[in-house]
Design an enzyme around this catalytic site. Structure first.
Site, PDB file in Angstrom:
ATOM      1  N   LEU A 110       0.872  -1.169   0.000  1.00 17.52           N
ATOM      2  CA  LEU A 110       0.000   0.000   0.000  1.00 17.52           C
ATOM      3  C   LEU A 110       0.909   1.218   0.000  1.00 17.52           C
ATOM      4  CD1 LEU A 110      -2.712  -0.957   2.679  1.00 17.52           C
ATOM      5  CD2 LEU A 110      -2.935  -1.076   0.191  1.00 17.52           C
ATOM      6  N   ASP A 111       0.564   2.248  -0.763  1.00  9.66           N
ATOM      7  CA  ASP A 111       1.438   3.418  -0.789  1.00  9.66           C
ATOM      8  C   ASP A 111       1.371   4.161   0.548  1.00  9.66           C
ATOM      9  OD1 ASP A 111      -0.446   5.718  -0.859  1.00  9.66           O
ATOM     10  OD2 ASP A 111      -1.057   4.885  -2.789  1.00  9.66           O
ATOM     11  N   ILE A 112       2.274   5.096   0.726  1.00  5.92           N
ATOM     12  CA  ILE A 112       2.446   5.747   2.021  1.00  5.92           C
ATOM     13  C   ILE A 112       1.168   6.441   2.497  1.00  5.92           C
ATOM     14  CG2 ILE A 112       3.342   7.893   1.009  1.00  5.92           C
ATOM     15  CD1 ILE A 112       5.267   8.049   3.444  1.00  5.92           C
TER      16      ILE A 112
END
Length: 289
Positions: A110-112
């Site tokens: 999952l991106d930041i």
């Protein structure tokens, strides 16, 4: 069961070094050796071979020796899906329990700025299959979007749009309401390409302001699990995941097989909350120094 003649990346994945895809990248980067020689993709190994990754010997185990474990993690925004960050930022691995002689492998990323459900396992083959598009494991996200969403927008996103890395689409889009042009939608898809949900909405001039993964396959994010908290999955759930990607049943678990009483469940959640709070306080103190 012997590992005789198995592909190197598959053996390394089962040993918990990383997913099969990660191991292929390691081999391509000349980070793996077999009996003192730099390994190549496609190499097969025997039980007696000495395998090293970045100079460290890898303990190769038979399939039957490893207990397949999976943990659910409720990722907060602001954490990176990497083992270490050169800038010292928080990562999803910081809070996970230690596993002796093994490593947790993230099932996808999952991106930041995305929160919600993540799975980690010590079984590289399980991780690889759960991520592989051919098994079409469904993911569901809750997205708060900013912009005008018309019937034409929904039609385009479910029919398919061309992104820079190929065609992509949502399987379903379910409106959940909201205020003005800030509205929530639940969307599903069976791929895990980089920032795919955000890029799909952006293709229709709609921006995602919040994004939370709430389901992976039939496994839903436990609403009692606080952000930054983890919980190990029971044997039945582990075997659901294994069956989904056509792997054999696991017969052992590190958890108690006795049914939990309601008060014990509450106590466990409270314990998780305390651990999360303690970790957050430790991080704040470190930053002040």
């Amino acid at each position: 069961m012997s590992i005789q003649g198995e592909k190197l990346q598959k053996v390394l994945a089962r040993a918990g070094v990383g997913s099969r895809r990660e191991m292929e990248k390691y081999i391509d980067a000349n980070r793996v050796s077999v009996n003192g020689k730099v390994a190549k993709l496609g190499d097969r190994v025997e039980e007696t071979d000495q395998i090293r990754v970045d100079g460290h010997t890898v303990k190769i185990e038979e399939k039957a020796e490893r207990i397949c474990r999976v943990v659910m993690y409720n990722k907060p925004e602001g954490e990176l899906c990497t083992r270490k960050d050169p800038e010292g930022r928080r990562t999803v691995f910081d809070r996970l329990p230690r596993v002796d002689g093994e490593r947790w492998i993230a099932v996808g990323r999952l991106d930041i700025n995305t929160a919600g459900l993540m799975l980690f396992t010590n079984d590289g083959e399980l991780a690889n299959r759960l991520m592989h598009p051919s098994y079409e494991v469904e993911r569901e996200y809750s997205a708060r979007v900013f912009g005008e969403v018309t019937a034409e927008t929904i039609k385009n996103l479910t029919k398919g749009v061309e992104l820079e890395d190929g065609m992509a689409k949502f399987l379903t889009i379910k409106p959940l309401g909201g205020e003005g042009i800030n509205r929530w939608y639940n969307v599903t898809l069976t791929e895990g390409r980089n920032r795919e949900v955000r890029r799909l909405w952006q293709s229709q001039d709609v921006e995602v302001s919040r994004l939370i993964r709430i389901r992976y396959g039939k496994l839903e994010l436990d609403k009692r699990l606080p952000q930054g908290g983890w919980a190990e999955l029971d044997l039945e759930t582990v075997n659901y995941l294994r069956k989904t990607v056509k792997l054999g049943r696991e017969t052992q678990t590190k958890l108690s097989v006795m049914p939990e009483k309601r008060k014990d469940k509450r106590a466990k959640i409270n314990q998780i909350r305390k651990a999360v709070k303690k970790h957050n306080n430790r991080v704040k103190q470190t930053k002040r120094r």
